[in-house]
Design a protein around this motif. Sequence first.
Motif, PDB file in Angstrom:
ATOM      1  N   CYS A 107       0.805  -1.220   0.000  1.00 13.18           N
ATOM      2  CA  CYS A 107       0.000   0.000   0.000  1.00 13.18           C
ATOM      3  C   CYS A 107       0.839   1.271   0.000  1.00 13.18           C
ATOM      4  N   SER A 108       0.211   2.327  -0.485  1.00 12.42           N
ATOM      5  CA  SER A 108       0.724   3.673  -0.282  1.00 12.42           C
ATOM      6  C   SER A 108      -0.244   4.356   0.684  1.00 12.42           C
ATOM      7  N   LEU A 137      -1.832   8.184   2.361  1.00  9.08           N
ATOM      8  CA  LEU A 137      -2.039   9.629   2.369  1.00  9.08           C
ATOM      9  C   LEU A 137      -2.331  10.031   3.805  1.00  9.08           C
ATOM     10  N   ASP A 188      -2.144  14.281   1.887  1.00 12.28           N
ATOM     11  CA  ASP A 188      -0.774  14.416   1.387  1.00 12.28           C
ATOM     12  C   ASP A 188      -0.095  13.053   1.300  1.00 12.28           C
ATOM     13  N   PRO A 189       0.545  12.728   0.170  1.00 10.54           N
ATOM     14  CA  PRO A 189       1.218  11.438   0.026  1.00 10.54           C
ATOM     15  C   PRO A 189       2.410  11.311   0.974  1.00 10.54           C
ATOM     16  N   VAL A 190       2.561  10.115   1.522  1.00  8.30           N
ATOM     17  CA  VAL A 190       3.699   9.816   2.399  1.00  8.30           C
ATOM     18  C   VAL A 190       4.943   9.554   1.560  1.00  8.30           C
ATOM     19  N   GLY A 191       4.763   8.914   0.422  1.00  9.62           N
ATOM     20  CA  GLY A 191       5.906   8.595  -0.433  1.00  9.62           C
ATOM     21  C   GLY A 191       6.854   7.634   0.246  1.00  9.62           C
ATOM     22  N   GLU A 213      -5.217   7.504   4.837  1.00  8.20           N
ATOM     23  CA  GLU A 213      -5.841   6.754   3.748  1.00  8.20           C
ATOM     24  C   GLU A 213      -4.905   5.615   3.360  1.00  8.20           C
TER      25      GLU A 213
END
Length: 84
Positions: free
Chosen positions: A50-51, A53, A57-60, A76
Motif C-alpha cells: 500500500c501507499s 495519504l 498528502d502522500p507519504v511517499g 488513507e
Amino acid sequence: MPAVTIRYWAAARAAAGTDAEPYEAGTLAEALAGVRQRHPGELTRVLRRCSFLIDGDPVGVRDHETVRLAEGGTVEVLPPFAGG
C-alpha cells in the motif's frame, strides 16, 4: 496521543472488513502497528503493497516513524490499483 481515522480502500477495505476505524497514534508507524495487531492475516499482507495519504498528502518513501499524525487527522490506505 492523537485520535485519527484510518480509511481503507479496495483490497485493504476487503481485508479489514470495514471502510474506516479510529486509532490513537502519534506516527504513521504506530497507527500501522495498531492495524496489524487488530487485523492479523490478510490485511497485514495487503499493507506491504500500500501507499498512504495523511490528510490528503502522500507519504511517499518517508520513514513511517517520522510521519507525525494530527488530532482528528485521516490516514488513507491505498492498495495498488489496476488500470489501463
